[in-house]
Design a protein around this motif. Structure first.
Motif, PDB file in Angstrom:
ATOM      1  N   GLY A   1     108.856  52.703 146.069  1.00  0.00           N
ATOM      2  CA  GLY A   1     109.483  53.740 146.833  1.00  0.00           C
ATOM      3  C   GLY A   1     110.754  54.299 146.722  1.00  0.00           C
ATOM      4  O   GLY A   1     111.176  55.048 147.601  1.00  0.00           O
ATOM      5  N   ARG A   2     111.323  53.984 145.386  1.00  0.00           N
ATOM      6  CA  ARG A   2     112.517  54.589 145.114  1.00  0.00           C
ATOM      7  C   ARG A   2     112.754  56.095 144.837  1.00  0.00           C
ATOM      8  O   ARG A   2     111.626  56.529 144.782  1.00  0.00           O
ATOM      9  CB  ARG A   2     113.209  53.791 143.745  1.00  0.00           C
ATOM     10  N   GLY A   3     113.673  56.879 144.996  1.00  0.00           N
ATOM     11  CA  GLY A   3     113.741  58.125 144.493  1.00  0.00           C
ATOM     12  C   GLY A   3     113.219  58.627 143.286  1.00  0.00           C
ATOM     13  O   GLY A   3     113.308  57.758 142.357  1.00  0.00           O
ATOM     14  N   ALA A   4     112.906  59.511 143.120  1.00  0.00           N
ATOM     15  CA  ALA A   4     112.490  60.206 141.701  1.00  0.00           C
ATOM     16  C   ALA A   4     113.360  61.539 141.544  1.00  0.00           C
ATOM     17  O   ALA A   4     112.497  62.501 141.866  1.00  0.00           O
ATOM     18  CB  ALA A   4     111.075  60.270 141.626  1.00  0.00           C
ATOM     19  N   ARG A   5     114.490  61.539 140.838  1.00  0.00           N
ATOM     20  CA  ARG A   5     115.067  62.946 140.765  1.00  0.00           C
ATOM     21  C   ARG A   5     115.922  62.966 139.413  1.00  0.00           C
ATOM     22  O   ARG A   5     115.845  61.883 138.902  1.00  0.00           O
ATOM     23  CB  ARG A   5     116.146  63.001 142.124  1.00  0.00           C
ATOM     24  N   MET A   6     116.481  64.089 139.041  1.00  0.00           N
ATOM     25  CA  MET A   6     117.591  64.042 138.201  1.00  0.00           C
ATOM     26  C   MET A   6     116.824  63.831 136.765  1.00  0.00           C
ATOM     27  O   MET A   6     117.260  63.263 135.931  1.00  0.00           O
ATOM     28  CB  MET A   6     118.686  63.352 138.285  1.00  0.00           C
ATOM     29  N   HIS A   7     115.661  64.341 136.791  1.00  0.00           N
ATOM     30  CA  HIS A   7     114.916  64.069 135.483  1.00  0.00           C
ATOM     31  C   HIS A   7     115.185  64.938 134.363  1.00  0.00           C
ATOM     32  O   HIS A   7     115.834  65.865 134.632  1.00  0.00           O
ATOM     33  CB  HIS A   7     113.274  64.309 135.929  1.00  0.00           C
ATOM     34  N   SER A   8     114.907  64.545 133.262  1.00  0.00           N
ATOM     35  CA  SER A   8     115.115  65.441 132.008  1.00  0.00           C
ATOM     36  C   SER A   8     113.907  65.091 130.836  1.00  0.00           C
ATOM     37  O   SER A   8     113.255  64.004 130.698  1.00  0.00           O
ATOM     38  CB  SER A   8     116.460  64.792 131.208  1.00  0.00           C
ATOM     39  N   VAL A   9     113.373  66.193 130.453  1.00  0.00           N
ATOM     40  CA  VAL A   9     112.237  66.022 129.687  1.00  0.00           C
ATOM     41  C   VAL A   9     112.302  66.688 128.341  1.00  0.00           C
ATOM     42  O   VAL A   9     113.188  67.571 127.909  1.00  0.00           O
ATOM     43  CB  VAL A   9     111.066  66.898 130.461  1.00  0.00           C
ATOM     44  N   ALA A  10     111.698  66.199 127.477  1.00  0.00           N
ATOM     45  CA  ALA A  10     111.944  66.499 125.898  1.00  0.00           C
ATOM     46  C   ALA A  10     110.397  66.610 125.420  1.00  0.00           C
ATOM     47  O   ALA A  10     109.487  65.713 125.838  1.00  0.00           O
ATOM     48  CB  ALA A  10     112.812  65.936 125.038  1.00  0.00           C
ATOM     49  N   VAL A  11     110.031  67.328 124.408  1.00  0.00           N
ATOM     50  CA  VAL A  11     108.853  67.240 123.531  1.00  0.00           C
ATOM     51  C   VAL A  11     109.129  66.814 122.053  1.00  0.00           C
ATOM     52  O   VAL A  11     109.708  67.377 121.591  1.00  0.00           O
ATOM     53  CB  VAL A  11     107.948  68.499 123.640  1.00  0.00           C
ATOM     54  N   ASP A  12     108.153  65.676 121.673  1.00  0.00           N
ATOM     55  CA  ASP A  12     108.221  65.510 120.424  1.00  0.00           C
ATOM     56  C   ASP A  12     107.222  66.279 119.383  1.00  0.00           C
ATOM     57  O   ASP A  12     106.581  67.183 119.854  1.00  0.00           O
ATOM     58  CB  ASP A  12     108.071  64.067 120.110  1.00  0.00           C
ATOM     59  N   GLY A  13     107.163  66.083 118.013  1.00  0.00           N
ATOM     60  CA  GLY A  13     106.673  67.111 117.206  1.00  0.00           C
ATOM     61  C   GLY A  13     105.134  66.678 117.178  1.00  0.00           C
ATOM     62  O   GLY A  13     104.400  67.355 116.801  1.00  0.00           O
TER      63      GLY A  13
ATOM     64  N   TRP B   1      98.113  79.118 135.193  1.00  0.00           N
ATOM     65  CA  TRP B   1      98.911  77.988 135.420  1.00  0.00           C
ATOM     66  C   TRP B   1      97.896  76.988 136.096  1.00  0.00           C
ATOM     67  O   TRP B   1      96.960  77.259 136.853  1.00  0.00           O
ATOM     68  CB  TRP B   1     100.102  78.501 136.479  1.00  0.00           C
ATOM     69  N   THR B   2      98.058  75.860 135.938  1.00  0.00           N
ATOM     70  CA  THR B   2      97.309  74.736 136.541  1.00  0.00           C
ATOM     71  C   THR B   2      97.705  74.420 137.919  1.00  0.00           C
ATOM     72  O   THR B   2      98.885  74.725 138.289  1.00  0.00           O
ATOM     73  CB  THR B   2      97.303  73.339 135.829  1.00  0.00           C
ATOM     74  N   GLU B   3      96.943  73.931 138.884  1.00  0.00           N
ATOM     75  CA  GLU B   3      97.510  73.338 140.063  1.00  0.00           C
ATOM     76  C   GLU B   3      98.392  72.361 139.924  1.00  0.00           C
ATOM     77  O   GLU B   3      98.497  71.417 139.328  1.00  0.00           O
ATOM     78  CB  GLU B   3      96.152  72.723 141.049  1.00  0.00           C
ATOM     79  N   PRO B   4      99.821  72.661 140.856  1.00  0.00           N
ATOM     80  CA  PRO B   4     100.864  71.844 140.755  1.00  0.00           C
ATOM     81  C   PRO B   4     100.251  70.187 141.072  1.00  0.00           C
ATOM     82  O   PRO B   4      99.438  70.425 142.226  1.00  0.00           O
ATOM     83  CB  PRO B   4     101.816  72.374 141.748  1.00  0.00           C
ATOM     84  N   ILE B   5     100.831  69.325 140.785  1.00  0.00           N
ATOM     85  CA  ILE B   5     100.420  67.996 141.190  1.00  0.00           C
ATOM     86  C   ILE B   5     101.526  67.172 141.128  1.00  0.00           C
ATOM     87  O   ILE B   5     102.609  67.169 140.087  1.00  0.00           O
ATOM     88  CB  ILE B   5      99.232  67.542 140.417  1.00  0.00           C
ATOM     89  N   ASP B   6     101.652  66.064 141.767  1.00  0.00           N
ATOM     90  CA  ASP B   6     102.823  65.174 141.732  1.00  0.00           C
ATOM     91  C   ASP B   6     102.294  63.934 140.881  1.00  0.00           C
ATOM     92  O   ASP B   6     101.006  63.484 140.909  1.00  0.00           O
ATOM     93  CB  ASP B   6     103.034  64.313 142.988  1.00  0.00           C
ATOM     94  N   VAL B   7     102.822  63.980 139.671  1.00  0.00           N
ATOM     95  CA  VAL B   7     102.433  63.032 138.365  1.00  0.00           C
ATOM     96  C   VAL B   7     103.192  61.767 138.441  1.00  0.00           C
ATOM     97  O   VAL B   7     102.868  60.893 137.741  1.00  0.00           O
ATOM     98  CB  VAL B   7     102.531  63.868 137.091  1.00  0.00           C
ATOM     99  N   LEU B   8     104.552  61.561 138.929  1.00  0.00           N
ATOM    100  CA  LEU B   8     105.167  60.622 138.775  1.00  0.00           C
ATOM    101  C   LEU B   8     106.157  60.228 139.945  1.00  0.00           C
ATOM    102  O   LEU B   8     106.433  61.176 140.633  1.00  0.00           O
ATOM    103  CB  LEU B   8     106.353  60.823 137.714  1.00  0.00           C
ATOM    104  N   ILE B   9     105.923  58.922 140.156  1.00  0.00           N
ATOM    105  CA  ILE B   9     106.677  58.640 141.542  1.00  0.00           C
ATOM    106  C   ILE B   9     107.565  57.240 140.932  1.00  0.00           C
ATOM    107  O   ILE B   9     107.249  56.716 139.850  1.00  0.00           O
ATOM    108  CB  ILE B   9     106.315  58.017 142.500  1.00  0.00           C
TER     109      ILE B   9
ATOM    110  N   ALA C   1     109.077  62.913 144.597  1.00  0.00           N
ATOM    111  CA  ALA C   1     108.082  62.738 143.355  1.00  0.00           C
ATOM    112  C   ALA C   1     108.408  63.825 142.326  1.00  0.00           C
ATOM    113  O   ALA C   1     109.045  64.909 142.847  1.00  0.00           O
ATOM    114  CB  ALA C   1     106.625  62.797 143.925  1.00  0.00           C
ATOM    115  N   ILE C   2     107.871  63.612 141.370  1.00  0.00           N
ATOM    116  CA  ILE C   2     108.146  64.546 140.217  1.00  0.00           C
ATOM    117  C   ILE C   2     106.882  65.233 140.233  1.00  0.00           C
ATOM    118  O   ILE C   2     105.858  64.881 139.803  1.00  0.00           O
ATOM    119  CB  ILE C   2     108.616  64.031 139.078  1.00  0.00           C
ATOM    120  N   TYR C   3     106.839  66.509 140.218  1.00  0.00           N
ATOM    121  CA  TYR C   3     105.590  67.594 140.006  1.00  0.00           C
ATOM    122  C   TYR C   3     105.573  68.317 138.855  1.00  0.00           C
ATOM    123  O   TYR C   3     106.631  68.209 138.112  1.00  0.00           O
ATOM    124  CB  TYR C   3     105.656  68.462 141.449  1.00  0.00           C
TER     125      TYR C   3
END
Length: 460
Positions: A68-80, A56-64, A45-47
């Motif tokens: 049941g597939r894997g969830a890895r190698m993520h990349s994040v960006a923020v818009d304006g 800091w907020t409590e860590p939580i799994d937000v995306l799977i 999962a992605i935490y």
């Protein structure tokens, strides 16, 4: 400040990534797996956790991933506008989701995962956002090459995936793609081209070549690949821009070569400096022993200074480039001391950095695949006031992976429960009759409820 532990597990915690939003908040993501999950081939999962008002907020799994597939190698960006966008590998799908900054800490705040490509082997995606909020992503696709996709409406719709660097043979792989945009809207992409060649075409059987590509028309056409260095002993090249024309490339020496290296361009990638040694390799430098330990983490501040964090010499080190000169390395963390939950020593890997409010540098990294660490520092750059935080007011329509149109007004109410998906329907496989049947079924159910209510009132 000394590193602060955000998360610890007996399972697996890795691939930490930090981003900042226009409102001054800092967001950290990482991949998490239950103990033994990787050995069993089970999904991760992605935490997520967020820093606001120095807490800091409590860590939580937000995306799977669906099914049941894997969830890895993520990349994040923020818009304006303050939306967090994320892509990740779901094994045989490239998945995308987004959330407004205030809602990112709940699974319900993220739209259901949308498949940007499906039924193919996907790995190592990278995401970038242009000044006009256009989204761009690249990823490695087995037996194809380095792929590219674009969204001009905030992730609602995406272009058809295209190959921008072809993998010519079965034993070749265009991988570790990174992408950046400049203030003119040009795209800058780097990649590592790997080859397991029995004929030793490049002088060794496991050669790696580093390439750079540029697009001046939002990805419609691309320049001829530029070979960054002729020697096949490097990998994990990263790219970052400043202003309209400055582009920086930094990469790692492999095990046996070691060192950290840099080239830069002052004309948007048309011409390049000579190769500079950010950190000379051992034995000349005792810290230059690092190999492929994760991309050099790069960012530029408002006055064009380049900031970098890299894992080498058994620790995480900070470097600064200004007026053509690299600073001496400054130690951030020496790594695991055996005091983690598994009581083992492992090297640090995969740092990530961002700048918030102009002069606050934030860094995260994992150690031993069991702990996520955070640290920050004030840098010598102009401070910038964060934007006033406002929530979206307009009704938005989003297209999900099953082509269902869902209309929401503002931001949905948060819930601590994760959103679970049993299956993923590719966008092209859904029949147009599905929506008709769904509407008819809803009408029948509504009519039944009305009839039952009417019958109850009659009996009373």
């Amino acid at each position: 400040m000394p590193p602060f532990k955000l998360f610890e597990t007996e399972g697996r915690a890795s691939e930490a990534e930090v981003v900042s939003d226009p409102f001054g908040m800092v967001h950290v993501f990482w991949a998490y797996g239950e103990p033994g999950a990787e050995d069993k081939g089970e999904a991760e999962a992605i935490y997520y956790t967020r820093r606001e008002n120095d807490a800091w907020t409590e860590p939580i799994d937000v995306l799977i991933s669906p099914g049941g597939r894997g969830a890895r190698m993520h990349s994040v960006a923020v818009d304006g506008d303050g939306y967090l966008h994320i892509v990740w590998s779901g094994g045989n799908a490239l998945l995308y989701s987004r959330a407004f900054t205030l809602e990112a800490g709940t699974a319900h705040g993220w739209i259901p995962p949308q498949a940007l490509t499906f039924g193919v082997s996907v790995s190592e995606p990278a995401l970038a956002i242009a000044p006009d909020n256009t989204l761009y992503a690249v990823w490695t696709q087995a037996n194809r090459g380095l792929m590219f996709i674009r969204s001009e409406d905030g992730g609602h719709n995406w272009s058809t995936p295209q190959i921008i660097y072809q993998a010519d043979r079965d034993n070749e792989l265009a991988r570790w793609g990174r992408i950046a945009t400049d203030q003119k809207g040009r795209l800058h992409v780097v990649l590592t081209y790997t080859l397991n060649d029995l004929e030793a075409r490049y002088g060794r059987t496991d050669a790696m070549q580093l390439y750079y590509l540029r697009s001046d028309d939002r990805g419609a056409t691309w320049s001829e690949p530029f070979l960054v260095t002729p020697e096949p002993d490097f990998g994990e090249i990263n790219v970052v821009t400043f202003g309209e024309d400055t582009v920086h490339l930094v990469w790692n020496g492999r095990a046996g070569r070691h060192g950290r290296y840099h080239r830069w361009s002052g004309d948007g990638g048309k011409t390049w400096s000579d190769t500079l040694e950010v950190l000379s390799p051992a034995p000349q430098n005792p810290l230059g022993t690092g190999g492929l330990t994760g991309f050099p983490a790069l960012t530029t501040d408002a006055i064009g200074v380049l900031h970098m964090v890299s894992t080498t010499g058994g620790g995480d080190y900070y470097f600064r480039w200004s007026n053509g000169i690299w600073s001496s390395p400054s130690l951030i963390s020496p790594g695991l001391d055996g005091s983690g939950v598994t009581k083992t020593d492992n090297s640090l890997e995969q740092p990530s950095i961002t700048i918030s409010q102009g002069n606050q540098l934030h860094a995260v990294f994992h150690d031993g695949f069991e702990r996520i660490w955070y640290t920050d520092s004030r840098i010598d750059a102009p401070a910038q006031s964060p934007q006033v935080l406002t929530t979206p007011e307009l009704t938005s329509t989003v297209t999900h992976a099953d082509n269902a149109m869902i209309v929401t007004t503002g931001i949905p109410e948060p819930t601590p429960l994760p959103i679970l998906f049993d299956r993923l329907v590719p966008p092209t496989s859904r029949s147009p009759l599905t929506s008709i049947w769904a509407g008819a079924l809803s009408a029948i159910l509504l009519a039944g409820l009305v009839f039952m209510a009417h019958s109850i009132r009659r009996k009373q």
